[in-house]
Design an enzyme around this catalytic site. Structure first.
Site, mmCIF file in Angstrom:
data_model
loop_
_atom_site.group_PDB
_atom_site.id
_atom_site.type_symbol
_atom_site.label_atom_id
_atom_site.label_comp_id
_atom_site.label_asym_id
_atom_site.label_seq_id
_atom_site.Cartn_x
_atom_site.Cartn_y
_atom_site.Cartn_z
ATOM 1 N N GLY A 71 0.830 -1.195 0.000
ATOM 2 C CA GLY A 71 0.000 0.000 0.000
ATOM 3 C C GLY A 71 0.869 1.251 0.000
ATOM 4 O O GLY A 71 0.565 2.243 -0.662
ATOM 5 N N THR A 72 1.953 1.189 0.722
ATOM 6 C CA THR A 72 2.891 2.316 0.783
ATOM 7 C C THR A 72 3.400 2.663 -0.612
ATOM 8 O O THR A 72 3.420 3.834 -1.016
ATOM 9 C CB THR A 72 4.079 1.950 1.705
ATOM 10 O OG1 THR A 72 3.562 1.726 3.022
ATOM 11 C CG2 THR A 72 5.139 3.025 1.720
ATOM 12 N N ASN A 150 -6.982 3.746 9.812
ATOM 13 C CA ASN A 150 -6.326 2.599 10.456
ATOM 14 C C ASN A 150 -6.382 2.659 11.983
ATOM 15 O O ASN A 150 -6.384 1.630 12.638
ATOM 16 C CB ASN A 150 -4.873 2.467 9.987
ATOM 17 C CG ASN A 150 -4.144 3.792 9.948
ATOM 18 O OD1 ASN A 150 -4.616 4.758 9.352
ATOM 19 N ND2 ASN A 150 -2.998 3.856 10.588
ATOM 20 N N GLN A 178 -7.471 -0.087 4.557
ATOM 21 C CA GLN A 178 -8.126 -0.643 5.758
ATOM 22 C C GLN A 178 -9.566 -1.066 5.494
ATOM 23 O O GLN A 178 -10.156 -1.774 6.309
ATOM 24 C CB GLN A 178 -8.103 0.379 6.903
ATOM 25 C CG GLN A 178 -6.746 0.563 7.534
ATOM 26 C CD GLN A 178 -6.262 -0.672 8.297
ATOM 27 O OE1 GLN A 178 -7.023 -1.591 8.614
ATOM 28 N NE2 GLN A 178 -4.977 -0.706 8.588
ATOM 29 N N HIS A 200 -2.312 -7.961 2.803
ATOM 30 C CA HIS A 200 -2.093 -8.443 4.170
ATOM 31 C C HIS A 200 -3.098 -7.891 5.170
ATOM 32 O O HIS A 200 -3.145 -8.357 6.306
ATOM 33 C CB HIS A 200 -0.646 -8.184 4.607
ATOM 34 C CG HIS A 200 -0.311 -6.772 4.959
ATOM 35 N ND1 HIS A 200 -0.156 -6.367 6.263
ATOM 36 C CD2 HIS A 200 -0.090 -5.674 4.203
ATOM 37 C CE1 HIS A 200 0.174 -5.077 6.283
ATOM 38 N NE2 HIS A 200 0.215 -4.634 5.049
ATOM 39 N N THR A 236 9.823 -7.820 -12.121
ATOM 40 C CA THR A 236 9.309 -9.166 -12.385
ATOM 41 C C THR A 236 8.182 -9.456 -11.393
ATOM 42 O O THR A 236 8.310 -9.193 -10.200
ATOM 43 C CB THR A 236 10.434 -10.205 -12.241
ATOM 44 O OG1 THR A 236 11.467 -9.853 -13.164
ATOM 45 C CG2 THR A 236 9.942 -11.612 -12.520
ATOM 46 N N CYS A 323 7.328 5.926 19.905
ATOM 47 C CA CYS A 323 8.422 6.217 20.837
ATOM 48 C C CYS A 323 9.431 7.090 20.122
ATOM 49 O O CYS A 323 10.047 6.675 19.148
ATOM 50 C CB CYS A 323 9.096 4.918 21.262
ATOM 51 S SG CYS A 323 8.626 4.441 22.901
HETATM 52 C C1 LIG Z 1 -4.632 3.140 5.740
HETATM 53 C C2 LIG Z 1 -3.334 2.493 5.365
HETATM 54 N N1 LIG Z 1 -2.735 2.847 4.214
HETATM 55 C C3 LIG Z 1 -1.582 2.307 3.821
HETATM 56 C C4 LIG Z 1 -0.942 1.372 4.582
HETATM 57 C C5 LIG Z 1 0.371 0.825 4.118
HETATM 58 O O1 LIG Z 1 0.184 -0.437 3.582
HETATM 59 P P1 LIG Z 1 1.438 -1.448 3.474
HETATM 60 O O2 LIG Z 1 1.632 -1.998 4.840
HETATM 61 O O3 LIG Z 1 0.948 -2.483 2.504
HETATM 62 O O4 LIG Z 1 2.582 -0.694 2.968
HETATM 63 C C6 LIG Z 1 -1.517 0.965 5.793
HETATM 64 C C7 LIG Z 1 -0.821 -0.034 6.663
HETATM 65 O O5 LIG Z 1 -0.930 -0.005 7.870
HETATM 66 C C8 LIG Z 1 -2.741 1.531 6.193
HETATM 67 O O6 LIG Z 1 -3.336 1.202 7.342
#
Ligand SMILES: Cc1ncc(COP(=O)(O)O)c(C=O)c1O
Length: 381
Positions: A71-72, A150, A178, A200, A236, A323
């Site tokens: 997602g990142t 999240n 989410q 995941h 790939t 932290c």
């Molecule tokens: C709302 C949201 N966006 C993006 C991400 C990032 O996803 P990834 O862990 O697949 O990089 C998360 C992961 O916690 C998330 O909760």
């Protein structure tokens, strides 16, 4: 692993059917989907089936699905694409609730000349569409509004914001990481130009995510090199992970909305029981929320200490605190919701998943009450 896992917004265990779909691609089956021989073509067929499964789950066309690694990555890619297209002069509107993968990417393009406006949510953790749309400028290029949060689990008015963006010719990134797999997500109803999901978070594998790019919406790839994913994401293909993502999407498609009802029953059972603990405050309780997420403060104590005590008792929950240099810092999101620093620090997140049972909630509640009482009394475990 022993213990009760109540942290499904962090990640989820792989579903048995997903594992079964992936295993052949970690063993006797392999191939590069870009190869034209039989090994490659078998892998390509598996990837295309996964593409259809993901597209079906969110009401998109398979051709719009770009597989990526997380997602990142997908959030980063969309922000860099918009920034590059604007010659690093564009204006971005970002909801304060967005994931760090959105905020940090926006901060990076701001260093190169883009402008970023951050819009806070109302105290209930939901963005007000009029307020967000009022911050658009003639040079705005992208709005980022997630579908579900999240931390507190609030569901955002993406459809209303998308309609306003379309009227003004601004593209919309909807991070649905989410939401997908927990509630019904229809890309058409949302009107998002870019939609992001990650395996995941809904019992699929880590390392498999999708960016759904609407029709011919412009998109400059983040990863360049090979012609994979119709030149929208070079590398790939991770066939096993993509097959797992497709299987997770197919399972979710078959189980929604019963899945949402099951998760909500666990969450509601927990929240009813929480009422017996003195001083408890459940955040965003009256807002539209994910069915699995309970975010709760126990004023007078530190959420991280409570989390550690619960871990010792066999229950995994989380906090949004970080932290920094040895000191616990409250979640910026909670502060943006107008929650006082002490209350933000006193919060934990309990997020349910499909493997949880009502009996686990019943066993958790007295452990939680005992941990809260012990921390308030200052006793050591
Ligand atoms: C709302 C949201 N966006 C993006 C991400 C990032 O996803 P990834 O862990 O697949 O990089 C998360 C992961 O916690 C998330 O909760």
């Amino acid at each position: 692993m022993t213990g009760v896992y109540l942290d499904h917004n962090a990640t989820t265990p792989l579903a048995e059917r997903v594992r079964a779909a992936m295993l052949p691609w970690l063993g006797e089956r392999w191939g590069n989907p870009s190869s034209i021989h039989r090994f490659g073509q078998a892998a390509a067929a598996a990837v295309e089936e996964a593409r259809e499964q993901v597209a079906r789950l969110v009401g998109a066309n398979p051709l719009e699905v770009v597989f990526c690694g997380s997602g990142t990555e997908a959030n980063n890619a969309v922000i860099w694409s918009a920034a590059r297209r604007s010659g690093f002069r564009g204006h971005f509107v970002i909801a304060a609730l967005e994931h760090p993968s959105v905020h940090a990417a926006a901060a990076a393009v701001a260093e190169l000349g883009c402008a970023v406006t951050t819009v806070p949510p109302a105290p209930d953790g939901v963005i007000e569409p009029e307020r967000l749309l009022a911050s658009l400028r003639p040079e705005s290029v992208l709005v980022a509004l997630q579908l579900a949060n999240n931390e507190v689990g609030t569901v955002q008015p993406v459809g209303a914001v998308a309609a306003g963006c379309r009227e003004r010719g601004v593209l919309l990134l909807c991070d649905a990481v989410q939401a997908v797999g927990k509630i019904a997500v229809d890309r058409e109803a949302l009107g998002a130009d870019y939609l992001v999901l990650a395996g995941h978070k809904f019992h699929g594998p880590v390392g498999a995510a999708a960016l759904v790019v609407r029709g011919d919406t412009p998109f400059l790839p983040w990863l360049v090199g090979g012609a994979q994913e119709r030149r929208r994401r070079a590398s790939t293909t991770n066939v096993a992970a993509v097959v797992g993502l497709g299987a997770a999407a197919a399972v979710a498609h078959g189980e929604l909305p019963a899945r949402a009802a099951r998760l909500a029953a666990l969450r509601d059972r927990c929240e009813e029981g929480l009422g017996a603990i003195p001083g408890v405050r459940i955040h965003a309780r009256t807002a539209p929320r994910l069915p699995n997420t309970c975010h709760v403060a126990f004023p007078g104590l530190i959420g991280q200490e409570l989390m550690i005590r619960l871990d010792l008792a066999g229950y995994a929950v989380s906090t949004g605190s970080a932290c920094a240099s040895g000191a616990v810092e409250p979640s910026p999101l909670l502060l943006a919701m107008g929650i006082a620093r002490d209350e933000a620090l006193a919060s934990i997140r309990i997020s349910f998943g499909l493997t949880n049972r009502p009996a686990e909630v019943d066993a958790f509640l007295p452990e939680l009450a005992a941990a809260v009482a012990a921390l308030r009394a200052g006793t050591t475990p």
